[in-house]
Design an enzyme around this catalytic site. Structure first.
Site, PDB file in Angstrom:
ATOM      1  N   GLU A  30       0.816  -1.208   0.000  1.00 16.56           N
ATOM      2  CA  GLU A  30       0.000   0.000   0.000  1.00 16.56           C
ATOM      3  C   GLU A  30       0.855   1.267   0.000  1.00 16.56           C
ATOM      4  OE1 GLU A  30      -2.455  -3.359   1.429  1.00 16.56           O
ATOM      5  OE2 GLU A  30      -0.480  -2.584   1.972  1.00 16.56           O
ATOM      6  N   HIS A  32     -10.001  -6.279   9.797  1.00 11.87           N
ATOM      7  CA  HIS A  32     -10.699  -6.191   8.515  1.00 11.87           C
ATOM      8  C   HIS A  32     -12.148  -5.744   8.682  1.00 11.87           C
ATOM      9  CE1 HIS A  32      -7.387  -8.993   7.697  1.00 11.87           C
ATOM     10  NE2 HIS A  32      -7.525  -8.715   6.413  1.00 11.87           N
TER      11      HIS A  32
END
Length: 340
Positions: free
Chosen positions: A68, A137
């Protein structure tokens, strides 16, 4: 005329509405491109990019390594060079590994350069729990991004809003964080509540940032919310109506800019406020909206209640996750409490 009417009334899932807006913008502007993990060949794990690679190829719809830091940084550079990247952060929880690129570059570079560069970039991120994917998550983190200056923050709750907000986001000259709730996308393996699938016009349209939407009018209490909990609030409002409690449900749609007038107008009308959020209770959206009402509508305000996730990591076990993420019953109880 019949064909036009039929087209205007077609229903889309939220994921299809998002993809339609992205495809439209990519056809109109060669500088628009998309990159992220599993967005090309797989079409996004939450169907946020379905079929886009088939039409635009892998030069404009790019799968990236699990890094990322690198690909969000590349998006910032591309935006400053004049392109309009859409960069997907697969789960908003992963922001930590790229926070330098997001907040010290994407959000600040226009300011730090004295306005000599713009960063017309859209950072999309899947948010939310309710499907047992545990603490890394399942967060929403609305308040985290809204708290940091320099980024616009949008949160659609319906397919109609998702398309219009996406058009606005891609065309904006400032960085936009576009947060979509997994449960609203219309996925076969993660059923949506009733409501996110809506009529969506075929032609492009924009929804201006900073304009909340009254999803249900009411006179007794204002419920301010966003994302998945718009639909949970609407379900609660229907149940409350059976007991002659008339709840108004206000969907913020964007956090930055925030439609303060819509919140205050509704609170002044009803005199009671319930703020519902899937983010953590402390230092978040519920606190901000409650403070806004207290500062500017105190004379009209009789009661305030907040419904949010307690300050604990999201549990994996389904009963525990259900306990911490606000449900319809929690919203009903908070509203009833304001009426006593």
């Amino acid at each position: 005329m019949a064909q036009t009417q039929e087209a205007a009334e077609r229903e889309l899932t939220m994921s299809r509405a998002m993809v339609e807006a992205v495809a439209s913008e990519m056809r109109e502007n060669d500088e628009v491109f998309l990159m992220g993990e599993d967005v090309a060949d797989y079409g996004g794990i939450f169907s946020s990019a379905t079929d886009l690679a088939d039409e635009f190829g892998h030069d404009r719809v790019m799968d990236v390594p699990i890094s990322e830091t690198s690909y969000i940084g590349a998006g910032v550079g591309a935006a400053q060079a004049g392109m309009r990247p859409i960069v997907e952060l697969m789960f908003v929880d992963f922001f930590g590994v790229a926070m330098d690129q997001i907040y010290n570059n994407m959000a600040k570079n226009t300011y730090m350069s004295g306005g000599s560069v713009n960063v017309p970039m859209v950072l999309t991120a899947a948010v939310g729990g309710t499907y047992n994917d545990a603490a890394q998550h399942s967060q929403t983190l609305y308040g985290t991004f809204a708290h940091l200056p320099g980024m616009k923050v949008v949160v659609p709750s319906t397919a109609y809003d998702a398309k219009g907000l996406m058009h606005s986001a891609i065309r904006d000259d400032d960085p936009v964080v576009y947060m979509f709730h997994k449960r609203l996308m219309g996925l076969g393996w993660m059923p949506s509540p009733t409501g996110p699938k809506t009529d969506v016009p075929e032609d492009p349209y924009e929804i201006p940032f900073g304009e909340a939407d009254v999803k249900r009018e009411g006179s007794d209490v204002t419920v301010v919310t966003l994302g998945l909990h718009v639909h949970r609030a609407l379900e609660a409002a229907d149940a409350l109506a059976d007991d002659d409690i008339d709840a108004e449900v206000l969907d913020l749609r964007t956090l930055v800019p925030l439609d303060t007038d819509a919140v205050l107008d509704s609170v002044r009308k009803t005199g009671h406020l319930v703020v519902v959020d899937e983010d953590y209770r402390s230092f978040g959206v519920t606190s901000e909206i409650a403070a806004l009402a207290a500062e500017h509508a105190l004379d009209d305000l009789e009661s305030v209640r907040r419904v949010a996730v307690p300050d604990v990591p999201i549990p994996y076990a389904r009963p525990l996750e259900d306990e911490v993420i606000p449900g319809v019953d929690d919203i009903e109880a908070a509203v009833r409490d304001t009426q006593e």
